[in-house]
Design a protein around this motif. Structure first.
Motif, PDB file in Angstrom:
ATOM      1  N   GLY A 264       7.924   0.049  -4.273  1.00  0.00           N
ATOM      2  CA  GLY A 264       7.155  -0.905  -5.069  1.00  0.00           C
ATOM      3  C   GLY A 264       7.998  -1.670  -6.057  1.00  0.00           C
ATOM      4  O   GLY A 264       9.229  -1.701  -5.963  1.00  0.00           O
ATOM      5  N   ASN A 265       7.310  -2.271  -7.012  1.00  0.00           N
ATOM      6  CA  ASN A 265       7.963  -3.126  -7.995  1.00  0.00           C
ATOM      7  C   ASN A 265       7.879  -2.520  -9.381  1.00  0.00           C
ATOM      8  O   ASN A 265       7.025  -1.679  -9.670  1.00  0.00           O
ATOM      9  N   ILE A 266       8.765  -2.977 -10.248  1.00  0.00           N
ATOM     10  CA  ILE A 266       8.706  -2.671 -11.670  1.00  0.00           C
ATOM     11  C   ILE A 266       8.396  -3.978 -12.383  1.00  0.00           C
ATOM     12  O   ILE A 266       9.196  -4.925 -12.306  1.00  0.00           O
ATOM     13  N   PRO A 267       7.245  -4.094 -13.050  1.00  0.00           N
ATOM     14  CA  PRO A 267       6.878  -5.361 -13.702  1.00  0.00           C
ATOM     15  C   PRO A 267       7.965  -5.845 -14.661  1.00  0.00           C
ATOM     16  O   PRO A 267       8.582  -5.051 -15.375  1.00  0.00           O
ATOM     17  N   GLY A 268       8.191  -7.169 -14.626  1.00  0.00           N
ATOM     18  CA  GLY A 268       9.161  -7.765 -15.536  1.00  0.00           C
ATOM     19  C   GLY A 268      10.578  -7.826 -15.020  1.00  0.00           C
ATOM     20  O   GLY A 268      11.479  -8.273 -15.729  1.00  0.00           O
ATOM     21  N   THR A 269      10.801  -7.395 -13.770  1.00  0.00           N
ATOM     22  CA  THR A 269      12.151  -7.443 -13.195  1.00  0.00           C
ATOM     23  C   THR A 269      12.216  -8.501 -12.097  1.00  0.00           C
ATOM     24  O   THR A 269      11.202  -8.831 -11.481  1.00  0.00           O
ATOM     25  N   ILE A 270      13.427  -9.026 -11.854  1.00  0.00           N
ATOM     26  CA  ILE A 270      13.618 -10.084 -10.857  1.00  0.00           C
ATOM     27  C   ILE A 270      14.399  -9.507  -9.679  1.00  0.00           C
ATOM     28  O   ILE A 270      15.621  -9.628  -9.609  1.00  0.00           O
ATOM     29  N   TYR A 271      13.678  -8.861  -8.791  1.00  0.00           N
ATOM     30  CA  TYR A 271      14.320  -8.324  -7.591  1.00  0.00           C
ATOM     31  C   TYR A 271      13.368  -8.504  -6.415  1.00  0.00           C
ATOM     32  O   TYR A 271      12.180  -8.779  -6.601  1.00  0.00           O
ATOM     33  N   GLU A 272      13.890  -8.354  -5.209  1.00  0.00           N
ATOM     34  CA  GLU A 272      13.026  -8.523  -4.051  1.00  0.00           C
ATOM     35  C   GLU A 272      11.955  -7.441  -4.024  1.00  0.00           C
ATOM     36  O   GLU A 272      12.073  -6.389  -4.659  1.00  0.00           O
TER      37      GLU A 272
ATOM     38  N   ASN B  91      12.413  -0.773  -5.347  1.00  0.00           N
ATOM     39  CA  ASN B  91      12.424   0.504  -6.059  1.00  0.00           C
ATOM     40  C   ASN B  91      11.582   1.515  -5.282  1.00  0.00           C
ATOM     41  O   ASN B  91      10.565   1.146  -4.683  1.00  0.00           O
ATOM     42  N   MET B  92      12.010   2.770  -5.307  1.00  0.00           N
ATOM     43  CA  MET B  92      11.254   3.733  -4.504  1.00  0.00           C
ATOM     44  C   MET B  92      11.439   5.167  -4.997  1.00  0.00           C
ATOM     45  O   MET B  92      12.372   5.478  -5.753  1.00  0.00           O
ATOM     46  N   ILE B  93      10.510   6.008  -4.555  1.00  0.00           N
ATOM     47  CA  ILE B  93      10.614   7.440  -4.792  1.00  0.00           C
ATOM     48  C   ILE B  93      10.198   8.155  -3.505  1.00  0.00           C
ATOM     49  O   ILE B  93       9.272   7.718  -2.809  1.00  0.00           O
ATOM     50  N   VAL B  94      10.918   9.224  -3.176  1.00  0.00           N
ATOM     51  CA  VAL B  94      10.634  10.000  -1.976  1.00  0.00           C
ATOM     52  C   VAL B  94      10.104  11.365  -2.410  1.00  0.00           C
ATOM     53  O   VAL B  94      10.722  12.052  -3.233  1.00  0.00           O
ATOM     54  N   LEU B  95       8.944  11.749  -1.856  1.00  0.00           N
ATOM     55  CA  LEU B  95       8.318  13.037  -2.160  1.00  0.00           C
ATOM     56  C   LEU B  95       8.315  13.915  -0.921  1.00  0.00           C
ATOM     57  O   LEU B  95       8.368  13.427   0.216  1.00  0.00           O
TER      58      LEU B  95
END
Length: 451
Positions: A291-299, A303-307
């Motif tokens: 997903g995304n992190i609000p306020g950042t300029i990336y595609e 960003n991710m997390i693996v469970l």
């Protein structure tokens, strides 16, 4: 000494003008197509959202507990297609919109298909489906990113990016000092079409120079990425290699409690807004939330997390804000290219500025034709050639779109490959023959003069 310096400067400008002229002329149609398709491609998420809501009636009711509900729908679809290769689910930005289950299905006969199923995340029910490859969203992306040419269309687009950067920089070197001495914008009072078009060409080219350079350089990187990755051993920095813990069949049969998974993700990565959820089907026993992190300029979804599928404990976290600058540069290119970081107003600005490179392509061609008409004293109307080229380009884009929607992506891609590669071979052959004839004529002239 001053005379020699002035002569050298004039020769340098003449050389830059010739490069600007020939590169722009031979890549003008490509730049024009990329300009037009890019101006529309920035709105792919918005256009596809409208299609989903109004064509497929894919509207969702609000979740009762605030968390999206889709477990029953996934269970139903995985049982309906037990031989699926993989699946992921994209959550909507707006809870009133449907979630999209993207499933790669491997039928017993025929080609592998990528299907999308629309899910009501409030009532946990399937609303409809479509073939992703035959959708308008896929057409818009594929026509811009690779011109529907799977052979080396993406690299051709990258070369187009280099050409745009080249003509922008040579235009700056040719007209930079000249434009600084004039009030902006300054149009000469004349009825001469070539002069009026030349004024528009210079003013818009200089005004959109910075934007066109950003688009050109990011487009060149994204297009040539397969070659650059191979030549310089560059790989995507976000990598997680999971261990195989069980049989693939057992992995598929594990039922995920998505409420628990989403809460575990929030606890481990509070700033992440999960938008794409993937589960392993190869025996790794993992759940990946991107997903995304609000306020950042990336595609998107970088960003991710693996469970773990078994106990929902975090196995890997990728927060781009904490990564080296090389990672951030790698993942900022697509966002800068499509303007996907500042909302709808920025996309509108991107579309308007993006069309300037298409106008520069057309205006440069107009200037060339009118100059040639005057030099060779021709009587034909240059606008006829411009209209023919424009209509043929629009016809090609429309025809490929029609085949995609009515018959399918595979046939449309095959036709595009034949057309584009035939034109490319013809253009290269024409340029080589023209160059050879010119050199031969110069050699003959030199020989006759020597005698």
């Amino acid at each position: 000494m001053a005379k020699q310096s002035g002569k050298a400067e004039r020769n340098g400008k003449k050389w830059f003008w010739q490069l600007h002229h020939w590169v722009g002329l031979y890549t003008g149609i490509l730049i024009g197509v990329l300009s037009l398709t890019g101006a529309v491609a920035v709105f792919i998420p918005e256009i596809d959202g409208l299609i989903q809501r109004y064509h497929y009636n894919a509207l969702s009711s609000a979740p009762s507990n605030g968390l999206p509900q889709f477990s029953k729908s996934i269970d139903s679809l995985t049982r309906q297609f037990p031989d699926y290769r993989s699946w992921s689910i994209r959550l909507p930005h707006n809870p009133r919109h449907a979630a999209v289950l993207d499933m790669t299905i491997r039928p017993k006969t025929g080609r592998t298909q990528r299907m999308e199923f629309f899910i009501d995340i409030g009532k946990d029910r399937v609303l409809g489906h479509r073939k992703w490859q035959n959708s308008l969203a896929n057409y818009l992306r594929q026509i811009h990113v690779r011109l529907y040419d799977g052979i080396w269309g993406r690299q051709l687009v990258g070369i187009g990016g280099i050409a745009l950067a080249f003509v922008a920089l040579t235009g700056l070197l040719i007209y930079g000092n000249f434009m600084k001495k004039q009030a902006w914008p300054n149009f000469r009072k004349t009825l001469d079409t070539r002069i009026r078009m030349a004024d528009w060409h210079k003013i818009l080219g200089m005004s959109a120079l910075a934007f066109n350079l950003v688009i050109a350089l990011t487009g060149a990187w994204l297009g040539l990425q397969p070659w650059l990755a191979r030549w310089f051993d560059i790989s995507a920095p976000r990598k997680y290699k999971s261990e195989i813990l069980m049989e693939a069949k057992d992995d598929k049969e594990i039922v995920v409690d998505w409420d628990v998974a989403l809460r575990a993700s929030h606890e481990a990565f509070p700033d992440l807004k999960p938008l794409q959820l993937l589960v392993s089907s190869n025996g790794a026993g993992t759940i990946t939330l991107r997903g995304n992190i609000p306020g950042t300029i990336y595609e998107r979804d970088v960003n991710m997390i693996v469970l773990s599928k078994i106990d929902y404990k975090p196995l890997f976290k990728y927060d781009l804000r904490e990564q080296p600058i090389s990672h951030q540069l790698y993942y900022i290119q697509e966002a800068l290219h499509f303007g996907d970081f500042g909302g709808l107003p920025l996309k509108v600005l991107y579309a308007i500025l993006g069309l300037t490179s298409g106008f520069l392509s057309i205006s440069g061609f107009v200037i060339f034709l009118f100059r040639r008409k005057k030099k060779m004293r021709k009587t034909d109307n240059p606008w006829k050639a411009i209209i023919v080229y424009t209509l043929l380009t629009i016809l090609f884009l429309s025809f490929i779109a029609f085949i995609t929607f009515t018959i399918g992506y595979n046939l449309a891609s095959t036709i595009a490959e034949i057309v584009i590669n035939t034109l490319l071979i013809g253009l290269i052959s024409y340029a080589l023959v023209r160059f050879s004839i010119k050199k031969f004529s110069q050699k003959r002239q030199f020989t006759s003069t020597s005698k």
